[in-house]
Write a protein that holds these residues in place. Structure first.
Motif, PDB file in Angstrom:
ATOM      1  N   LEU A  80      18.132  76.761  42.592  1.00  0.00           N
ATOM      2  CA  LEU A  80      16.680  76.813  42.442  1.00  0.00           C
ATOM      3  C   LEU A  80      16.200  75.434  42.029  1.00  0.00           C
ATOM      4  O   LEU A  80      16.701  74.857  41.051  1.00  0.00           O
ATOM      5  N   ALA A  81      15.233  74.904  42.765  1.00  0.00           N
ATOM      6  CA  ALA A  81      14.682  73.592  42.439  1.00  0.00           C
ATOM      7  C   ALA A  81      13.777  73.690  41.219  1.00  0.00           C
ATOM      8  O   ALA A  81      13.229  74.746  40.902  1.00  0.00           O
ATOM      9  N   ASP A  82      13.612  72.567  40.535  1.00  0.00           N
ATOM     10  CA  ASP A  82      12.703  72.540  39.396  1.00  0.00           C
ATOM     11  C   ASP A  82      11.260  72.523  39.879  1.00  0.00           C
ATOM     12  O   ASP A  82      10.973  72.519  41.085  1.00  0.00           O
ATOM     13  N   ALA A  83      10.323  72.535  38.924  1.00  0.00           N
ATOM     14  CA  ALA A  83       8.908  72.624  39.270  1.00  0.00           C
ATOM     15  C   ALA A  83       8.430  71.428  40.077  1.00  0.00           C
ATOM     16  O   ALA A  83       7.444  71.529  40.827  1.00  0.00           O
ATOM     17  N   ALA A  84       9.107  70.296  39.949  1.00  0.00           N
ATOM     18  CA  ALA A  84       8.726  69.095  40.684  1.00  0.00           C
ATOM     19  C   ALA A  84       9.350  69.032  42.072  1.00  0.00           C
ATOM     20  O   ALA A  84       9.081  68.097  42.832  1.00  0.00           O
ATOM     21  N   ASP A  85      10.215  70.004  42.406  1.00  0.00           N
ATOM     22  CA  ASP A  85      10.935  70.021  43.685  1.00  0.00           C
ATOM     23  C   ASP A  85      11.813  68.793  43.867  1.00  0.00           C
ATOM     24  O   ASP A  85      12.052  68.342  44.997  1.00  0.00           O
ATOM     25  N   ILE A  86      12.311  68.254  42.780  1.00  0.00           N
ATOM     26  CA  ILE A  86      13.195  67.089  42.825  1.00  0.00           C
ATOM     27  C   ILE A  86      14.562  67.421  42.236  1.00  0.00           C
ATOM     28  O   ILE A  86      15.596  67.115  42.819  1.00  0.00           O
ATOM     29  N   THR A 109      17.085  70.333  39.802  1.00  0.00           N
ATOM     30  CA  THR A 109      17.621  71.687  39.906  1.00  0.00           C
ATOM     31  C   THR A 109      17.644  72.309  38.527  1.00  0.00           C
ATOM     32  O   THR A 109      18.036  71.657  37.557  1.00  0.00           O
ATOM     33  N   ARG A 152      18.163  68.248  43.822  1.00  0.00           N
ATOM     34  CA  ARG A 152      17.810  69.195  44.878  1.00  0.00           C
ATOM     35  C   ARG A 152      18.374  68.739  46.222  1.00  0.00           C
ATOM     36  O   ARG A 152      18.986  69.541  46.948  1.00  0.00           O
ATOM     37  N   GLU A 196      18.982  77.039  49.218  1.00  0.00           N
ATOM     38  CA  GLU A 196      17.885  76.937  48.269  1.00  0.00           C
ATOM     39  C   GLU A 196      17.175  78.282  48.136  1.00  0.00           C
ATOM     40  O   GLU A 196      16.833  78.919  49.124  1.00  0.00           O
ATOM     41  N   THR A 254      13.992  80.398  47.366  1.00  0.00           N
ATOM     42  CA  THR A 254      12.546  80.161  47.462  1.00  0.00           C
ATOM     43  C   THR A 254      11.759  81.390  47.015  1.00  0.00           C
ATOM     44  O   THR A 254      10.641  81.607  47.465  1.00  0.00           O
ATOM     45  N   ARG A 281      11.813  77.676  36.810  1.00  0.00           N
ATOM     46  CA  ARG A 281      11.707  76.331  37.384  1.00  0.00           C
ATOM     47  C   ARG A 281      11.155  75.312  36.390  1.00  0.00           C
ATOM     48  O   ARG A 281      11.273  74.114  36.606  1.00  0.00           O
TER      49      ARG A 281
END
Length: 241
Positions: A138-144, A146, A166, A176, A178, A186
Motif C-alpha cells: 500500500l502506497a503512502d498518502a503522497a503516492d511515493i 510505502t 512505491r 499495489e 488500491t 496510508r
C-alpha cells in the motif's frame, strides 16, 4: 492469510528506531525535546490499532529502544532486538525471520510505526485485499513511499522501504493495493504537515494525549508561506474501528 481462503491470521513486523533518532524531520514542527515522545506515541497507537484488527494474529516490533520496547510489550507486542542494526529493511527481514522461526507458514505484513490515525477496520480491508496476491503493498498518502508490504505463506517479504519505495516495490513484482476508503493506513507522519493531516483524520489515544502540548507550544501548527502560524485542527478524536 493463505490465498486458498483459510484465515490463519497475519503476523505484522513493525520497525522502530531508537526514539532519540526517530522522526528527525518532525523536529522543526515539534521541537527536538518533544520529538521522541511523539515517535513513541505514534508507535503505541499504531501497534494498539494493529492488535485490535481481527485479521492480525500477532505483532513483532523490531527495536533496540528499551523504553519503547517495554511500553509496546505491555500492549501485547513481541519485541525483537534489532540484531542486524543495518537499517530499516534489514530490520524487517530480521523480524520476518524471527516470526517464521516460530511459525514457518506465517503470512507476513511489514507496517510502518508512524500511523497514529490507524483504524483496525481499514487495516482489515487492506489485508483482505493483500491476501489475494503473493506479495502486495500500500502506497503512502503522497503516492511515493510505502506504509505496508505483505507476503503470503511461503513467500519472502523482500522489503525495499525508504524514499521512493512505491516504485521499487512495483518493480519487484508486488501488487499495489488500491482499496478506497483506507486513509488511516496510508497516513504516515514524517513532517509537520503530515501530523496536521493525521490529526484531522483523528489519532489514537496516545498521540491525542500529546495534542495539548502541540497546541500550546512551538508545534501549534505549521508555518504558512506568509510566515503565519497555522493552528492545529480544533478537535482530535481517538481512533477506533
Amino acid at each position: 492469510m493463505r490465498r486458498d481462503g483459510a484465515d490463519v491470521g497475519w503476523s505484522l513486523v513493525v520497525p522502530l528506531k531508537p526514539l532519540v533518532r526517530a522522526k528527525s524531520r518532525l523536529s522543526p514542527a515539534a521541537g527536538e525535546e518533544f520529538r521522541p515522545r511523539l515517535a513513541l506515541a505514534f508507535a503505541l497507537d499504531t501497534v494498539a490499532a494493529a492488535l485490535a484488527c481481527k485479521d492480525v494474529r500477532d505483532v513483532a516490533v523490531v527495536t533496540d529502544d528499551q523504553r519503547a520496547g517495554e511500553r509496546l510489550a505491555a500492549l501485547g507486542a513481541r519485541i525483537v532486538p534489532d540484531t542486524p542494526a543495518r537499517g530499516l529493511n534489514a530490520a524487517l527481514v530480521h523480524g520476518a525471520a524471527a516470526i517464521r522461526a516460530r511459525r514457518p507458514g506465517a503470512a507476513l505484513a511489514a507496517l510502518n510505526a508512524d500511523l497514529p490515525a490507524l483504524r483496525p477496520a481499514e487495516l482489515e480491508l487492506v489485508l483482505h485485499s493483500a491476501s489475494l496476491f503473493p506479495r502486495a503493498f500500500l502506497a503512502d498518502a503522497a503516492d511515493i513511499g510505502t506504509t505496508l508490504l505483505t507476503a503470503t505463506s511461503g513467500v519472502e517479504l523482500e522489503p525495499a522501504f525508504g524514499g521512493a519505495s512505491r516504485a521499487r516495490h512495483l518493480a519487484s513484482g508486488a501488487r499495489e493495493i488500491t482499496a478506497p476508503g483506507v486513509p488511516s493506513v496510508r497516513r504516515d507522519v514524517d513532517t509537520g504537515e503530515d501530523l496536521l493531516a493525521a490529526l484531522a483524520l483523528g489519532v489514537g489515544p496516545h498521540t491525542a494525549l500529546q495534542a495539548p502540548y502541540l497546541a500550546g507550544g512551538a508545534a501549534a501548527g505549521s508555518d504558512t508561506p506568509d510566515g503565519a502560524r497555522r493552528p492545529l485542527p480544533p478537535q482530535v478524536r481517538a481512533s477506533g474501528a
